[in-house]
Design an enzyme around this catalytic site. Sequence first.
Site, mmCIF file in Angstrom:
data_model
loop_
_atom_site.group_PDB
_atom_site.id
_atom_site.type_symbol
_atom_site.label_atom_id
_atom_site.label_comp_id
_atom_site.label_asym_id
_atom_site.label_seq_id
_atom_site.Cartn_x
_atom_site.Cartn_y
_atom_site.Cartn_z
ATOM 1 N N ASP A 263 77.163 -74.701 9.495
ATOM 2 C CA ASP A 263 77.082 -75.775 10.220
ATOM 3 C C ASP A 263 77.071 -75.350 11.547
ATOM 4 O O ASP A 263 77.915 -74.860 12.112
ATOM 5 C CB ASP A 263 78.659 -76.506 9.849
ATOM 6 C CG ASP A 263 78.547 -77.840 10.881
ATOM 7 O OD1 ASP A 263 77.769 -78.485 11.027
ATOM 8 O OD2 ASP A 263 79.873 -77.741 11.445
ATOM 9 N N GLY A 314 69.126 -82.880 12.299
ATOM 10 C CA GLY A 314 69.663 -83.854 13.225
ATOM 11 C C GLY A 314 70.025 -83.151 14.425
ATOM 12 O O GLY A 314 70.726 -82.204 14.148
ATOM 13 N N GLY A 318 73.624 -88.274 16.894
ATOM 14 C CA GLY A 318 74.802 -88.798 16.466
ATOM 15 C C GLY A 318 75.619 -89.737 17.605
ATOM 16 O O GLY A 318 75.291 -89.726 18.768
ATOM 17 N N CYS A 321 77.381 -87.908 20.179
ATOM 18 C CA CYS A 321 76.579 -86.702 20.784
ATOM 19 C C CYS A 321 76.102 -86.781 22.172
ATOM 20 O O CYS A 321 75.554 -87.985 22.500
ATOM 21 C CB CYS A 321 75.377 -86.406 19.822
ATOM 22 S SG CYS A 321 75.665 -86.155 18.133
ATOM 23 N N TYR A 401 87.688 -90.817 17.099
ATOM 24 C CA TYR A 401 86.310 -90.037 16.509
ATOM 25 C C TYR A 401 85.933 -89.316 17.814
ATOM 26 O O TYR A 401 85.736 -90.105 18.789
ATOM 27 C CB TYR A 401 85.407 -91.285 16.090
ATOM 28 C CG TYR A 401 84.064 -90.700 15.410
ATOM 29 C CD1 TYR A 401 84.144 -89.412 14.829
ATOM 30 C CD2 TYR A 401 82.821 -91.129 16.064
ATOM 31 C CE1 TYR A 401 83.090 -89.026 14.220
ATOM 32 C CE2 TYR A 401 81.918 -90.755 15.506
ATOM 33 C CZ TYR A 401 81.887 -89.535 14.597
ATOM 34 O OH TYR A 401 80.580 -88.891 14.113
ATOM 35 N N ARG A 402 85.749 -88.243 17.615
ATOM 36 C CA ARG A 402 85.225 -87.284 18.712
ATOM 37 C C ARG A 402 84.121 -86.233 18.109
ATOM 38 O O ARG A 402 84.252 -86.123 16.798
ATOM 39 C CB ARG A 402 86.443 -86.578 19.111
ATOM 40 C CG ARG A 402 86.998 -85.540 17.999
ATOM 41 C CD ARG A 402 88.010 -84.804 19.026
ATOM 42 N NE ARG A 402 88.770 -83.695 18.287
ATOM 43 C CZ ARG A 402 89.800 -83.010 18.357
ATOM 44 N NH1 ARG A 402 90.214 -83.244 19.673
ATOM 45 N NH2 ARG A 402 90.050 -81.946 17.703
ATOM 46 N N MET A 404 82.070 -82.677 17.598
ATOM 47 C CA MET A 404 82.864 -81.393 17.485
ATOM 48 C C MET A 404 82.402 -80.477 18.686
ATOM 49 O O MET A 404 82.901 -79.301 18.890
ATOM 50 C CB MET A 404 82.173 -80.734 16.165
ATOM 51 C CG MET A 404 82.420 -81.300 14.820
ATOM 52 S SD MET A 404 84.494 -81.123 14.793
ATOM 53 C CE MET A 404 84.498 -79.612 13.927
ATOM 54 N N ARG A 418 80.378 -73.851 17.060
ATOM 55 C CA ARG A 418 79.084 -74.520 16.578
ATOM 56 C C ARG A 418 78.266 -74.794 17.598
ATOM 57 O O ARG A 418 76.920 -75.172 17.470
ATOM 58 C CB ARG A 418 79.704 -76.068 16.184
ATOM 59 C CG ARG A 418 78.695 -76.983 15.459
ATOM 60 C CD ARG A 418 79.391 -78.348 14.888
ATOM 61 N NE ARG A 418 78.537 -78.778 14.103
ATOM 62 C CZ ARG A 418 77.386 -79.753 14.175
ATOM 63 N NH1 ARG A 418 77.078 -80.004 15.605
ATOM 64 N NH2 ARG A 418 76.656 -80.398 13.512
HETATM 65 P P1 XMP Z 1 77.186 -90.166 13.663
HETATM 66 O O1 XMP Z 1 76.334 -90.769 14.097
HETATM 67 O O2 XMP Z 1 77.151 -90.318 12.116
HETATM 68 O O3 XMP Z 1 76.665 -88.640 13.748
HETATM 69 O O4 XMP Z 1 78.533 -90.313 13.995
HETATM 70 C C1 XMP Z 1 77.492 -87.554 12.984
HETATM 71 C C2 XMP Z 1 76.929 -86.078 13.237
HETATM 72 O O5 XMP Z 1 76.913 -86.074 14.740
HETATM 73 C C3 XMP Z 1 76.850 -84.544 14.779
HETATM 74 N N1 XMP Z 1 77.828 -83.955 15.685
HETATM 75 C C4 XMP Z 1 77.485 -83.883 17.029
HETATM 76 N N2 XMP Z 1 76.398 -83.815 17.737
HETATM 77 N N3 XMP Z 1 77.618 -83.286 19.875
HETATM 78 C C5 XMP Z 1 76.565 -83.429 19.096
HETATM 79 O O6 XMP Z 1 75.212 -83.301 19.562
HETATM 80 C C6 XMP Z 1 78.847 -83.191 19.179
HETATM 81 O O7 XMP Z 1 80.019 -83.109 19.647
HETATM 82 C C7 XMP Z 1 78.746 -83.427 17.744
HETATM 83 N N4 XMP Z 1 79.658 -83.783 16.682
HETATM 84 C C8 XMP Z 1 79.181 -83.982 15.563
HETATM 85 C C9 XMP Z 1 76.946 -83.971 13.479
HETATM 86 O O8 XMP Z 1 75.883 -83.358 13.245
HETATM 87 C C10 XMP Z 1 77.705 -84.967 12.670
HETATM 88 O O9 XMP Z 1 77.475 -84.819 11.397
#
Ligand code: XMP
Length: 503
Positions: A263, A314, A318, A321, A401-402, A404, A418
């Site tokens: 991941d 992707g 997100g 993101c 909700y934050r 990563m 990551r």
């Molecule tokens: P959703 O839209 O379902 O997206 O909330 C979840 C996915 O977002 C990714 N993810 C991140 N991408 N910065 C990013 O650019 C982040 O801090 C981050 N945290 C998670 C990840 O692929 C997740 O499954």
Amino acid sequence: MQELPPRRCDPFFSDMDTRRLALEFDDVTIKSGQTDVMPADVSLETKFSRNVGLKTPIVSAAMDTVTESRLAIQLARLGGIGVIHRNLTPDEQATQVKQVKRHLNGLIEKPITVRASETIEQILAQRLEKKYTFHKFPVIDKHGCLAGILTKDDFEFCDDVSKTAAQVMTTELIVARPETTLAEAYNMMILRKKKALPLVNERKELVGMYDFSDVKRLMSGEKTAFNLDPKGRLRVAAAVGVHRDAYDRIALFPPDIDVVVIDTAHGDSKNVAETLRALKHEGALTCDIIVGNVTEPESAKRLLDLGADGIKVGQGPGSICTTRVVTGIGCPQLTAIYNCARVVRNTGIPITADGGVRLSGDIPKAIVAGADCVMLGGLLAGCEESPGETFTHHSGRMKKYRGMGSLGAMQNRGGRERYGQGEVPHEKLVPEGIEGAVPYRGMLADVVHQLVGGLRSSMAYVGAPTIPALQRRGDFRRVTQNGVNTSHPHDVMLIADAPNYRR
Ligand code: XMP
């Protein structure tokens, strides 16, 4: 390039490519077609990885505000799969994986036992600390032999928690040989009206246990919606990083873990390739490995050639993101899914569309573009079963909700790694995500019911009885901003929340 069997949406994407346009879910709608398919009759069976199926194409994100064992258990019961996040220590993460695998056992190969001399107070404290969800504990005497069993009733009727397991346990047991089959266990338990059947060897040592509720469900052949492995255990996946992080975590995972997900924010990197190669070719891991994230077809092709069992697509779609605005990198998600899915078409390697799903209608859009399943973060973070407590904000219940890659999540090494910042000191971190909150959405089962309901209905509109049929027959129409505006409720004031719509 190899000729691929055409899909109905190929000319649409080829046209978009000619115009150098890349699209998000909102830029399209799915065309309806002649149908004899009813929503209730469609099959949602699909694949998460080369050898691991799903009964519902929903995967929960490997995020510390989304997927720990509680949500993973419930999602597997609903036919999907959870990916346990890696902002946990390897020990904690492995424990969570085991909690899912042990939640529902045909044969419990290594039952959790207690010593005869332990007090009920100590056992209850341990149960709480380890987050065990079950109540049956075989009791082992000082010679290592089975002495009795603690049942739910034994705990409930115990009036003094300072008593030892030996004083409280049930001693009227039935036991069976180690090689006892599921059918034999079922017959013995029915005949003797016992809810647990410990298996012991000739030295009276415990070597396994059957639990009646699981045995009954498996024997009745009930067509459950549960996503189970061949031994009748709930399926689960876990996220790992690269090199040492991956090897340390994998060393602690139980051998029956279903999928390991490498991941990272960028799956087409040297570290990911070396880790995947090592895991695949040095036999360090026997389960499937999904790798991500990528958005370009050349990247998907490289991962395919390296032996990935699934590819996650992707970069930046997100809800939390900021990768696209902080780095300028990424590809609009619908186009990214199509381009990567085209590369793996007919190879048996599934695509997980990760991020950017805001409403149930985005799920069939991802599938028509070529995804086999979707990974959800924001839509599941507000569920009762996700980690964290609810809080009140402007009189509404919310859950944190934050990303990563947010500063908060990057306090842990998993989050930092990551985004390739494992060694960066705190004050120098460059976040690629934000910290926020989502409305509390209640039980996961209700949320998934609505998401799946939208997907089923979409399949009926298209005339697609299965997920592969939806991939083959679905086609898109490009919409303008006017189209997007009209798609949402308009010219009315919303006075009640719908269970499947929020703006
Ligand atoms: P959703 O839209 O379902 O997206 O909330 C979840 C996915 O977002 C990714 N993810 C991140 N991408 N910065 C990013 O650019 C982040 O801090 C981050 N945290 C998670 C990840 O692929 C997740 O499954």
